[in-house]
Design a protein around this motif. Structure first.
Motif, short mmCIF file in Angstrom:
data_model
loop_
_atom_site.label_atom_id
_atom_site.label_comp_id
_atom_site.label_asym_id
_atom_site.label_seq_id
_atom_site.Cartn_x
_atom_site.Cartn_y
_atom_site.Cartn_z
N THR A 35 8.78 1.65 -7.94
CA THR A 35 10.26 2.63 -8.08
C THR A 35 11.33 1.75 -7.42
OG1 THR A 35 9.20 4.59 -8.03
CG2 THR A 35 11.43 4.53 -7.59
N ALA A 36 11.26 1.20 -6.26
CA ALA A 36 12.00 0.39 -5.58
C ALA A 36 12.41 -0.88 -6.38
CB ALA A 36 11.51 -0.23 -4.35
N ARG A 37 11.65 -1.53 -7.00
CA ARG A 37 11.91 -2.78 -8.01
C ARG A 37 12.72 -2.31 -9.21
NH1 ARG A 37 5.86 -5.54 -7.64
NH2 ARG A 37 6.45 -6.82 -5.63
N THR A 38 12.24 -0.81 -9.81
CA THR A 38 13.14 -0.62 -10.99
C THR A 38 14.22 -0.24 -10.85
OG1 THR A 38 10.86 -0.06 -11.95
CG2 THR A 38 12.83 1.18 -12.95
N SER A 39 14.52 0.22 -9.49
CA SER A 39 15.88 0.77 -9.15
C SER A 39 16.90 -0.02 -8.64
CB SER A 39 15.76 2.12 -8.28
OG SER A 39 15.20 1.66 -6.90
N GLY A 40 16.08 -1.28 -8.03
CA GLY A 40 16.94 -2.40 -7.44
C GLY A 40 17.36 -1.94 -5.76
N THR A 44 -7.00 10.40 14.94
CA THR A 44 -7.77 11.43 15.51
C THR A 44 -7.39 13.22 15.37
OG1 THR A 44 -6.43 11.53 17.76
CG2 THR A 44 -8.56 9.75 17.45
N PHE A 45 -6.32 13.01 14.90
CA PHE A 45 -5.77 14.56 14.50
C PHE A 45 -5.24 15.19 15.80
CE2 PHE A 45 -8.02 13.17 10.65
CZ PHE A 45 -6.86 13.41 9.59
N SER A 46 -5.10 14.50 16.65
CA SER A 46 -4.78 15.17 18.26
C SER A 46 -3.28 15.13 18.23
CB SER A 46 -5.35 14.26 19.22
OG SER A 46 -4.92 13.03 19.13
N GLY A 47 -2.45 14.50 17.49
CA GLY A 47 -0.98 14.64 17.76
C GLY A 47 -0.58 13.14 18.36
N ASN A 48 -1.35 12.50 18.78
CA ASN A 48 -1.11 11.08 19.49
C ASN A 48 -0.55 10.01 18.43
OD1 ASN A 48 -1.80 12.19 22.02
ND2 ASN A 48 -4.00 11.75 21.56
N LEU A 49 0.42 9.39 18.98
CA LEU A 49 1.03 8.25 18.06
C LEU A 49 0.70 6.88 18.62
CD1 LEU A 49 4.51 9.88 17.91
CD2 LEU A 49 2.83 9.67 16.07
N VAL A 50 0.68 6.12 17.77
CA VAL A 50 0.33 4.69 17.99
C VAL A 50 1.47 3.90 17.24
CG1 VAL A 50 -2.05 4.83 18.49
CG2 VAL A 50 -1.38 4.50 16.07
N ALA A 51 1.70 2.71 17.55
CA ALA A 51 2.54 1.65 16.64
C ALA A 51 2.01 1.38 15.49
CB ALA A 51 2.67 0.50 17.61
N GLY A 52 2.63 1.59 14.32
CA GLY A 52 2.16 0.98 13.15
C GLY A 52 3.02 1.64 11.91
N ASP A 53 2.65 1.13 10.72
CA ASP A 53 3.40 1.77 9.62
C ASP A 53 2.43 2.26 8.79
OD1 ASP A 53 5.90 0.62 10.28
OD2 ASP A 53 5.36 -1.47 9.21
N GLY A 54 3.05 3.40 8.02
CA GLY A 54 2.20 4.19 6.99
C GLY A 54 1.85 3.17 5.82
N ILE A 55 0.91 3.65 4.81
CA ILE A 55 0.70 2.53 3.68
C ILE A 55 1.83 2.29 3.18
CG2 ILE A 55 -0.94 2.50 1.62
CD1 ILE A 55 -2.48 2.56 4.43
N ALA A 56 2.52 3.12 2.46
CA ALA A 56 3.54 2.80 1.50
C ALA A 56 4.86 1.86 2.09
CB ALA A 56 4.20 4.08 0.97
N VAL A 57 5.00 2.29 3.52
CA VAL A 57 5.92 1.45 4.12
C VAL A 57 5.53 0.04 4.39
CG1 VAL A 57 6.96 1.15 6.36
CG2 VAL A 57 7.18 3.48 5.30
N ALA A 58 4.26 -0.28 4.71
CA ALA A 58 3.59 -1.25 4.89
C ALA A 58 3.91 -2.31 3.73
CB ALA A 58 2.22 -1.51 5.36
N LEU A 59 3.50 -1.64 2.53
CA LEU A 59 3.82 -2.49 1.21
C LEU A 59 5.24 -2.71 0.98
CD1 LEU A 59 2.02 -3.71 -1.25
CD2 LEU A 59 2.62 -1.30 -2.24
N LEU A 60 6.14 -1.76 1.20
CA LEU A 60 7.51 -1.94 0.87
C LEU A 60 7.96 -2.98 1.87
CD1 LEU A 60 8.63 1.70 0.97
CD2 LEU A 60 8.55 0.20 -1.21
#
Length: 163
Positions: A102-107, A129-145
């Protein structure tokens, strides 16, 4: 958000360039709970035709609502499991690829994505862990983008930029 992201966003806004935006931030009730996280300023971009709604999980035909999911590391590989311990990695990868398409198609060269999501999280995500704790990192889509040259920021970064 770094200075380059800030400059890129400002330029995109001024030149009315297309920007990918997580659909839930535009008021669409499509997150895993079937809820929205509307940001009025982003909704205005959508109404002006500048924001392109995107939800990687919906693009992968995942249901609304759906079980919550988080990223875990298994044998050195990033995997996505829901809270019922079902591996949904392939669905998340498919949604990521369709988001990139979608990003590529839309520019679009910039995306504003929902913070902390296993698809859209940028900079920090839940720790698996579904405990509400956060760690550094990106989601799957964001990493690919990001791997493909799309600048990604969160809704919080966007609002900070407007100040």
């Amino acid at each position: 958000m770094n200075q380059k992201d800030f400059t890129c966003l400002k330029e995109a806004l001024e030149k009315k360039k297309k920007i990918l935006v997580s659909s839930c931030l535009l008021g669409m009730k499509i997150n895993y709970e079937g809820k929205a996280h509307p940001v009025d300023e982003l909704r205005q971009l959508f109404l002006q035709g500048q924001a392109i709604p995107i939800c990687p999980e919906v693009l992968a035909s995942m249901p609304i609502p759906r079980d919550p999911a988080e990223i875990v590391i298994v044998n050195g590989e990033r995997k996505v499991y829901n809270n019922k311990e079902v591996d949904v990695t392939e669905e998340f990868r498919l949604g990521a690829q369709r988001s990139l398409d979608t990003a590529r198609t839309s520019g679009a060269k910039i995306a504003i994505m929902k913070s902390r999501s296993p698809s859209c999280g940028c900079g920090e995500i839940y720790n698996g862990t579904f405990s509400g704790n956060l760690v550094a990192g990106d989601g799957i889509a964001v990493a690919l983008l990001k791997e493909n040259g799309i600048r990604v920021i969160t809704e919080d970064d966007f609002l900070e930029c407007l100040k």
